[in-house]
Design a protein around this motif. Structure first.
Motif, PDB file in Angstrom:
ATOM      1  N   GLY A   1      -1.485  11.822  -5.865  1.00 20.26           N
ATOM      2  CA  GLY A   1      -2.031  10.476  -5.762  1.00 20.26           C
ATOM      3  C   GLY A   1      -2.503   9.943  -7.108  1.00 20.26           C
ATOM      4  O   GLY A   1      -2.270   8.781  -7.455  1.00 20.26           O
ATOM      5  N   GLN A   2      -3.164  10.767  -7.852  1.00 21.69           N
ATOM      6  CA  GLN A   2      -3.630  10.344  -9.177  1.00 21.69           C
ATOM      7  C   GLN A   2      -2.467   9.908 -10.045  1.00 21.69           C
ATOM      8  O   GLN A   2      -2.540   8.931 -10.786  1.00 21.69           O
ATOM      9  CB  GLN A   2      -4.364  11.502  -9.874  1.00 21.69           C
ATOM     10  CG  GLN A   2      -5.781  11.731  -9.406  1.00 21.69           C
ATOM     11  CD  GLN A   2      -6.703  10.549  -9.749  1.00 21.69           C
ATOM     12  OE1 GLN A   2      -6.284   9.573 -10.390  1.00 21.69           O
ATOM     13  NE2 GLN A   2      -7.934  10.609  -9.273  1.00 21.69           N
TER      14      GLN A   2
ATOM     15  N   ASP B   1      -0.535   1.442 -12.255  1.00 19.26           N
ATOM     16  CA  ASP B   1      -1.661   0.839 -12.963  1.00 19.26           C
ATOM     17  C   ASP B   1      -1.432  -0.650 -13.208  1.00 19.26           C
ATOM     18  O   ASP B   1      -0.388  -1.066 -13.709  1.00 19.26           O
ATOM     19  CB  ASP B   1      -1.843   1.573 -14.309  1.00 19.26           C
ATOM     20  CG  ASP B   1      -3.105   1.098 -15.012  1.00 19.26           C
ATOM     21  OD1 ASP B   1      -4.109   0.827 -14.319  1.00 19.26           O
ATOM     22  OD2 ASP B   1      -3.074   0.987 -16.252  1.00 19.26           O
TER      23      ASP B   1
ATOM     24  N   ARG C   1      -2.667  -0.564  -3.327  1.00 17.65           N
ATOM     25  CA  ARG C   1      -3.650   0.403  -2.851  1.00 17.65           C
ATOM     26  C   ARG C   1      -2.985   1.749  -2.601  1.00 17.65           C
ATOM     27  O   ARG C   1      -1.907   1.797  -2.009  1.00 17.65           O
ATOM     28  CB  ARG C   1      -4.290  -0.115  -1.562  1.00 17.65           C
ATOM     29  CG  ARG C   1      -5.238   0.929  -0.986  1.00 17.65           C
ATOM     30  CD  ARG C   1      -6.029   0.415   0.168  1.00 17.65           C
ATOM     31  NE  ARG C   1      -6.686   1.541   0.827  1.00 17.65           N
ATOM     32  CZ  ARG C   1      -7.458   1.405   1.875  1.00 17.65           C
ATOM     33  NH1 ARG C   1      -7.654   0.189   2.408  1.00 17.65           N
ATOM     34  NH2 ARG C   1      -8.036   2.444   2.426  1.00 17.65           N
ATOM     35  N   VAL C   2      -3.614   2.814  -3.094  1.00 16.83           N
ATOM     36  CA  VAL C   2      -3.063   4.162  -2.906  1.00 16.83           C
ATOM     37  C   VAL C   2      -4.107   5.018  -2.201  1.00 16.83           C
ATOM     38  O   VAL C   2      -5.236   5.133  -2.670  1.00 16.83           O
ATOM     39  CB  VAL C   2      -2.693   4.806  -4.247  1.00 16.83           C
ATOM     40  CG1 VAL C   2      -2.130   6.203  -4.021  1.00 16.83           C
ATOM     41  CG2 VAL C   2      -1.722   3.938  -5.024  1.00 16.83           C
ATOM     42  N   ASP C   3      -3.730   5.572  -1.086  1.00 17.52           N
ATOM     43  CA  ASP C   3      -4.612   6.494  -0.372  1.00 17.52           C
ATOM     44  C   ASP C   3      -4.047   7.903  -0.442  1.00 17.52           C
ATOM     45  O   ASP C   3      -2.840   8.108  -0.312  1.00 17.52           O
ATOM     46  CB  ASP C   3      -4.736   6.092   1.097  1.00 17.52           C
ATOM     47  CG  ASP C   3      -5.624   4.858   1.235  1.00 17.52           C
ATOM     48  OD1 ASP C   3      -6.788   4.931   0.793  1.00 17.52           O
ATOM     49  OD2 ASP C   3      -5.118   3.832   1.740  1.00 17.52           O
ATOM     50  N   ASP C   4      -4.945   8.857  -0.680  1.00 18.62           N
ATOM     51  CA  ASP C   4      -4.520  10.265  -0.752  1.00 18.62           C
ATOM     52  C   ASP C   4      -4.875  10.972   0.543  1.00 18.62           C
ATOM     53  O   ASP C   4      -6.026  10.948   0.969  1.00 18.62           O
ATOM     54  CB  ASP C   4      -5.249  10.980  -1.885  1.00 18.62           C
ATOM     55  CG  ASP C   4      -4.925  10.375  -3.236  1.00 18.62           C
ATOM     56  OD1 ASP C   4      -3.933   9.619  -3.329  1.00 18.62           O
ATOM     57  OD2 ASP C   4      -5.666  10.663  -4.199  1.00 18.62           O
TER      58      ASP C   4
ATOM     59  N   ARG D   1      -1.183   6.580  -8.821  1.00 21.09           N
ATOM     60  CA  ARG D   1      -2.058   5.491  -9.263  1.00 21.09           C
ATOM     61  C   ARG D   1      -1.813   5.145 -10.726  1.00 21.09           C
ATOM     62  O   ARG D   1      -1.817   4.007 -11.138  1.00 21.09           O
ATOM     63  CB  ARG D   1      -3.530   5.872  -9.041  1.00 21.09           C
ATOM     64  CG  ARG D   1      -4.050   5.488  -7.667  1.00 21.09           C
ATOM     65  CD  ARG D   1      -5.546   5.715  -7.518  1.00 21.09           C
ATOM     66  NE  ARG D   1      -5.844   7.131  -7.378  1.00 21.09           N
ATOM     67  CZ  ARG D   1      -5.732   7.801  -6.226  1.00 21.09           C
ATOM     68  NH1 ARG D   1      -5.338   7.187  -5.127  1.00 21.09           N
ATOM     69  NH2 ARG D   1      -6.008   9.081  -6.165  1.00 21.09           N
TER      70      ARG D   1
ATOM     71  N   ARG E   1       0.838  -1.208   0.000  1.00 19.66           N
ATOM     72  CA  ARG E   1       0.000   0.000   0.000  1.00 19.66           C
ATOM     73  C   ARG E   1       0.867   1.251   0.000  1.00 19.66           C
ATOM     74  O   ARG E   1       1.996   1.224   0.462  1.00 19.66           O
ATOM     75  CB  ARG E   1      -0.941   0.014   1.191  1.00 19.66           C
ATOM     76  CG  ARG E   1      -0.261   0.085   2.528  1.00 19.66           C
ATOM     77  CD  ARG E   1      -1.230   0.583   3.570  1.00 19.66           C
ATOM     78  NE  ARG E   1      -2.245  -0.395   3.912  1.00 19.66           N
ATOM     79  CZ  ARG E   1      -2.071  -1.399   4.792  1.00 19.66           C
ATOM     80  NH1 ARG E   1      -0.901  -1.581   5.376  1.00 19.66           N
ATOM     81  NH2 ARG E   1      -3.046  -2.204   5.064  1.00 19.66           N
TER      82      ARG E   1
END
Lengths: 543, 334, 419
Positions: free
Chosen positions: C329-330, C337, C342-345, C333, C312
């Motif tokens: 974050g975008q 790809d 998992r990526v949390d901002d 991600r 993560r």
């Protein structure tokens, strides 16, 4: 340099984009007919010679040469021509007409001073032409015929050449050294001048070894009017009087002289009378000042010299020392009608200046020659009904002036030449007139006309010194440069400068003008609108 | 300089060239070797006053600097019609950055030349009236107050022509534009608005301010030459009619510029350090109607009925200019 | 030469060592100390030859730089926050024209409400302007990045923005090893402009390009910026060779060797994060940090490589796309790809709010305990009470709809400060 794609461009690369394809109209250079040229009875290219004169210096001779291509008498013209060119001059609508006449005189005098020679005669054609009368018309014809290579003999009844220029126009208007200089220049081209030789039969004279003849005997006979007169009344006609004065006579006029008539000859007679000692010279004319045929400048100069005017008056009777005048009144058509009101005028002599008639005895009985209203009928090329005999000047139906006469001589020479060669005279299509509306007068410098100085009136009283002086170099140049060059390019560079598309090419070498670059001309018309002289016009593209 | 400098040479100095003048006395535009800094093939409308004004100004500047000239150009007609990829009509180093920043770009260029010791290379900035009096005004004023060594030339055609003829701060009263249409209670552009940038420029106390029109190229050239003889911030406001935006005939471009001056609507003058030094006097005074009626943007003042009150107001504006700048007493004035 | 000095002074003196020829700037906090110091250096002649233009706006500042750069001068400016936005149009122009201008951005929040303190809203707002964006972690790195920025800009003929956190760095007194003049001269060759306004070789710069070529121009611009991904590492290593310290590069990995959880961030907050991570590592947590040094161009491969083996990722960023979510974050991600990471901002430090170790510690705890709601945008230290009251008020005055309700539901889940 490493130029990033599309962001950075090569300079001047838009030359690849030929914007000429946008055009619906194109600009075209034209040479319109300037009104001065149009109005000149002698057919002088006035604008063209002024264009040369505008340069001054060397340009003066080029200007003079341009004049004598149409008229061999610039110095005489600059004195006696009534300059219809100036009347027609577009500059008159802006401030005051260009003093064309004064520039012409300057050039004519300069030519005499510097001894400029007329062009050499053309190579001999073997043809011989008889010219009858050495007045302006005959001399001009002789000049142009010589240039065309024809042999010319002039027969002149008077003892000296010049015609009315010598026997009708007083010296104070045309000094005789000027006249002689310009006449002799023509004679020097190899013209045979026989003076004191009147021609009484044109047909017979022609057979004297001539291939053609040009008759220009003028109108030498003063018109008479019936005036009841006492036996002691002194009456003479103006033509005779002026001729006599030139011949060295002193006509008996007395102190008070009345001149009857309203033309230039009347003015000349009155002014001559003053110079001969008359204390009082009165011009009696039956109409008004506005209607009088004399030119304004003649009237003005006469008035300066103390000549008085009696308008709307006719002479009812002449007695010794006294005239009875009747006052006239203009009717609604502008015609003078007698009122019955009588006045008296003290006068020792009456000089009649009521016009002149021609002695046409030389054509009497010549088959084919018709005389109507006292003048000889001629066609447009000045040929009479007798093939090979041409006529011009005062003896044909036209306005009577030195300049008109010169024009006739010029035209007749061309027609005689064509006739001798068995050709039809060539008609040159006249270009469109350069009207005031075609000009953009904004561009001409504000320049008030320079007038020639006139001798003080007191200095004119007892002599025949020339009244009007000529311009000096600077003034003549200034006046020449007032010319607006109507209808003709004068290399002002406006078109070259005002084109938003750089679509006018300046050719640049002397005498060369401009060209429209049709690759880029969008047809906006600015060059046309901003051409001072109206020498460009828009024409629709053929699409 | 509307007064002729050389009298009696047929046209004096009114025309572009005049063969009677010494070649050195003729204009830059009369010279066959002029730079044609804005050359043929550009896509300006027929009869474009701005194209003409730009060539007049830049050719004069090129001559004054011996070709050592670089230019910054704002967005607008002049930029668009001269540089659509892949073709450029410019013949000098030229950069277009943005609509509102030409004066600042020019300042940066001048700074670069100074720091590089290339004081011989001079900088010119140029824009239309939108890029000058409106969106570029802050940058212009900044360039002025810093007295940066830039000559800025505004080609004023009195509106946003490139975007379809909208009103700018230089649009005259009563003029119809796409957003001041002759509708409503006050037809056309309203009175009492707009700004006089030449006077504002003078208020900065910069070395040189001048106005000029395309009707007098010699005057414009003389002003450019004069400006190029100075250092610091200089401003020339050139009046350039726009056939498209004004609804005038393409051949009337110069006539309109002449009338703008001769009516008094566009005063032509020079100023140094905030003081007027020269005024070009009216030579043949004309009523404003003569100027207005040649332009469709003022057509509503003449038809269906003549709007006398508005015409009188415009005439009064012209008369005010005449009094304020002392425009009478010129060469041809009676 | 090691000196204890304010960050702004360090930047000014380093910039001066890069011999800019034209400086054009407009004062704005927290950039002011940098440009003040530079104006001193120009006035005293210590920085010469150099023209300093005191322009009337940031728009003019960038515009003057455009003119100067196009005329062949090395050009520099500095700004922050509103100033950056005010020059936005000119930013795009400078990059579009390919002018190698270097700018310091003293990162600051954007109003309204007006706020002079640090976050990354300004830089992030211009992430698509075509400028290269480098982010400094320390004042030392900020100084070093300027030397590298000039070299990079001029090598690629592209403008470079060096981002440093306003106040946190600009106003902090630290020991900085200022790059020596001789070393800078050796590292940074004289400016050889790719295109220049020169009467000897005239060109038209800034043409109008229509549909027939605009796509290609933009494609080439993209390709050119991506070249920086190849250019930056050798410049960074070259710098290290010359100056004896590592600075810059594309990304910096910290304790990633076996990290299952990786914290991604940029700027000065990295130091704080690393401290917290050190603590967690001491506790045996497999956690590491990836610092983004170059955000534009986006070092997609490097990020993918660095994060590819994590379970993560939590991205801590000082800005966000309102109405959408995290910005960095975008990008992360995108880099990950297909890898199932998992990526949390987490948005933190807005408008100067301190990002404390304590808060971070709590955040990482939530991450490790899997207490973050997936897919939501998280705000560090959000005052839940305030926003709940306000949202409640909104609800009574208008119908907020389901999205706003969801936000309320999510509130306070992340490290809500007790109050």
């Amino acid at each position: 340099m490493e130029k990033p794609f599309a962001i950075t461009l090569d300079v001047g690369s838009s030359l690849a984009n030929k914007t000429g394809t946008w055009r619906t109209d194109r600009a075209v250079y034209v040479d319109r007919l300037p009104p001065c040229n149009h109005a000149c009875p002698a057919g002088e290219a006035v604008q063209a010679w002024l264009y040369e004169a505008e340069e001054g210096g060397e340009g003066y001779e080029r200007a003079w040469r341009r004049i004598v291509a149409d008229n061999p008498f610039p110095a005489i013209m600059g004195r006696v021509c009534y300059h219809p060119c100036e009347t027609a001059c577009n500059r008159g609508q802006l401030d005051e007409a260009v003093g064309i006449n004064s520039v012409e005189r300057f050039l004519g005098d300069l030519a005499i001073e510097r001894g400029w020679r007329l062009p050499e005669p053309g190579s001999d054609t073997g043809k011989r032409v008889l010219v009858v009368g050495a007045g302006p018309s005959g001399l001009a014809a002789a000049y142009f015929l010589r240039l065309l290579g024809h042999g010319v003999t002039i027969r002149e009844a008077e003892p000296a050449a010049g015609g009315m220029m010598r026997w009708g126009i007083p010296r104070y208007r045309l000094p005789r050294d000027v006249l002689d200089a310009e006449v002799n220049r023509i004679i020097d081209l190899g013209v045979e001048l026989e003076t004191g030789v009147g021609v009484t039969d044109a047909e017979a004279a022609l057979e004297d070894g001539f291939d053609a003849a040009f008759l220009a005997v003028g109108a030498q006979i003063g018109k008479r009017a019936y005036i009841p007169a006492g036996t002691a009344a002194r009456m003479l006609d103006a033509v005779t009087m002026l001729h006599g004065v030139e011949a060295g006579e002193r006509p008996l006029l007395g102190r008070r002289v009345a001149v009857y008539g309203g033309g230039d000859t009347a003015m000349d007679a009155a002014r001559t009378a003053k110079r001969l000692g008359a204390s009082d010279a009165v011009v009696v004319y039956r109409r008004t000042r506005e209607q009088m045929p004399a030119h304004e400048v003649e009237l003005e100069e006469a008035s300066e010299e103390g000549v008085r005017m009696r308008w709307l008056s006719t002479i009812k009777r002449a007695d010794e020392g006294r005239l009875t005048l009747e006052r006239m009144e203009l009717d609604e058509t502008g015609f003078p009608q007698p009122t019955g009101e009588l006045e008296e005028l003290d006068a020792d002599a009456v000089v009649l200046a009521l016009g002149q008639e021609c002695d046409l005895s030389l054509v009497e009985g010549v088959p084919g020659i018709d005389v109507e209203d006292g003048v000889v009928d001629v066609g447009s090329e000045l040929m009479t009904g007798r093939p090979g005999i041409f006529a011009g000047g005062d003896m044909v139906p036209a306005e009577r002036s030195v300049t008109v006469a010169v024009g006739h001589g010029h035209r007749a020479a061309g027609a005689i030449d064509a006739w001798l060669r068995g050709e039809e005279p060539t008609e040159v299509a006249e270009p469109e007139l350069a009207s005031f509306e075609t000009l953009n007068t904004w561009y001409y410098a504000d320049a008030d006309r320079m007038h020639r100085p006139r001798l003080d009136a007191v200095r004119r009283q007892d002599n025949f010194d020339e009244v009007v002086a000529g311009h000096d170099d600077e003034t003549a140049l200034f006046e020449a440069r007032r010319c607006m060059s109507c209808g003709n390019c004068f290399s002002c560079d406006n078109c070259f400068g005002v084109c938003p598309d750089n679509a006018v090419i300046k050719l640049g070498r002397p005498g060369e003008r401009y060209e429209i670059d049709l690759d880029f001309c969008k047809g906006c018309g600015i060059c046309v609108a901003e051409c001072p002289s109206g020498a460009i016009q828009m024409v629709p593209e053929q699409i | 300089m509307a007064e002729q400098r050389i009298k009696g040479y047929q046209t004096g100095t009114y025309v572009v060239g005049n063969r009677l003048l010494d070649p050195e006395e003729r204009s830059v535009q009369a010279r066959m070797d002029r730079s044609n800094t804005l050359t043929s093939g550009h896509r300006a409308c027929r009869g474009c006053g701005e194209a003409l004004g730009a060539r007049y100004a830049l050719d004069a500047a090129m001559r004054a600097t011996g070709g050592r000239l670089i230019a910054a150009n704002a967005t607008g007609c002049l930029e668009v019609f001269s540089t659509p990829f892949p073709e450029s009509s410019w013949q000098l180093p030229w950069i277009h950055s943005l609509f509102g920043n030409a004066p600042a770009v020019a300042s940066g260029m001048a700074a670069a030349m100074k720091v590089k010791g290339r004081d011989d290379v001079r900088v010119i900035g140029q824009a239309g009236d939108g890029g000058t009096v409106d969106i570029g005004f802050a940058c212009l004023s900044g360039m002025f107050e810093r007295n940066d060594d830039v000559l800025f030339v505004c080609y004023d055609n009195q509106g946003y022509m490139n975007t379809g003829v909208q009103r700018s701060g230089a649009t005259p009263p009563a003029a119809r534009t796409a957003n001041t249409k002759p509708v409503g209670s006050e037809p056309g552009n309203v009175f009492g608005q707009g700004k006089n940038v030449p006077l504002i420029a003078m208020a900065h106390g910069i070395p040189y301010v001048a106005t000029a029109t395309v009707a007098e190229p010699r005057d414009l050239e003389a002003k450019v030459e004069r400006a190029m003889g100075m250092r610091g911030a200089r401003y020339i406001h050139a009046f350039v009619p726009c056939p498209l935006g004004w609804g005038s005939a393409s051949e009337d471009t110069i006539r309109l510029a002449r009338l703008a001056k001769e009516t008094g609507l566009f005063p032509v003058f020079e100023a140094e350090h905030g003081e007027i030094t020269e005024v070009s006097r009216i030579r043949r005074r004309r009523p404003v109607t003569e100027y207005l009626e040649l332009q469709k943007r003022f057509a509503h003042l003449f038809s269906p009925t003549e709007n006398r009150p508005v015409l009188d107001r415009i005439q009064a504006d012209a008369d005010r200019n005449i009094a304020r700048f002392g425009l009478l007493g010129g060469a041809g004035e009676e | 030469m090691l000196e204890q000095l304010e960050g702004s002074q360090a930047i000014a003196r380093t910039v001066a060592a890069c011999r800019p020829e034209v400086i054009s700037a407009y004062p704005i906090s927290p950039q002011t100390h940098i440009v003040e110091a530079l104006s001193d250096l120009v006035r005293t002649g210590e920085l010469a030859p150099c023209e300093y233009l005191m322009v009337e706006s940031e728009f003019a500042a960038m515009s003057a730089c455009i003119g100067a750069s196009a005329a062949g001068a090395r050009a520099y400016t500095a700004t922050a926050s509103q100033g950056l936005l005010y020059m936005a149009e000119a930013l795009y122009n400078a990059s579009g024209l390919g002018l190698p201008i270097v700018m310091t951005l003293a990162n600051r929040a954007i109003g309204a409400p007006i706020n002079i303190w640090n976050d990354h809203s300004d830089a992030m707002s211009q992430r698509d302007s075509g400028w290269i964006q480098l982010y400094a972690e320390t004042n030392q790195e900020a100084a070093d990045l300027h030397v590298q920025a000039f070299r990079l800009a001029e090598q690629l003929s592209l403008p470079v923005m060096v981002c440093m956190d306003g106040f946190i760095l600009t106003h902090a007194f630290e020991r900085v090893d200022l790059p020596e003049q001789e070393a800078v001269d050796a590292f940074l060759p004289a400016f050889e402009p790719r295109q220049v306004l020169d009467p000897a070789e005239p060109v038209t710069i800034g043409a109008m390009v229509g549909p027939e070529a605009f796509t290609e121009v933009r494609y080439l611009m993209h390709a050119k910026q991506l070249q920086a991904l190849d250019a930056i590492p050798p410049i960074a290593s070259g710098f290290e060779a010359e100056f004896g310290r590592a600075s810059g590069g594309l990304v910096r990995e910290y304790r990633l060797e076996d990290a299952e959880t990786v914290v991604v961030a940029l700027g000065s907050v990295l130091g704080t994060i690393e401290d917290v991570v050190d603590g967690l590592r001491d506790e045996g947590v497999k956690i590491g940090v990836l610092g983004i040094k170059c955000f534009r161009p986006w070092p997609l491969e490097e990020v993918r490589t660095a994060l590819g083996s994590a379970r993560r990722v939590v991205v801590i960023e000082k800005a966000f796309a309102v109405g959408a979510g995290g910005i960095v974050g975008q990008n992360v991600r995108l880099a990950l790809d297909g890898l199932g990471v998992r990526v949390d901002d987490v948005v933190a430090g807005l408008g100067g709010r301190p990002i404390t170790k304590r808060s971070l510690r709590r955040l990482f705890g939530d991450v490790l305990e899997d207490r973050l709601e997936p897919g939501a945008l998280h705000f560090l230290d959000l005052d839940k009470g305030v926003v709940e009251r306000e949202l409640e008020r909104m609800r009574t005055h208008a119908r907020p709809g389901p999205h706003a309700e969801n936000i309320v539901r999510e509130l306070g889940i992340v490290a809500a400060r007790p109050h």
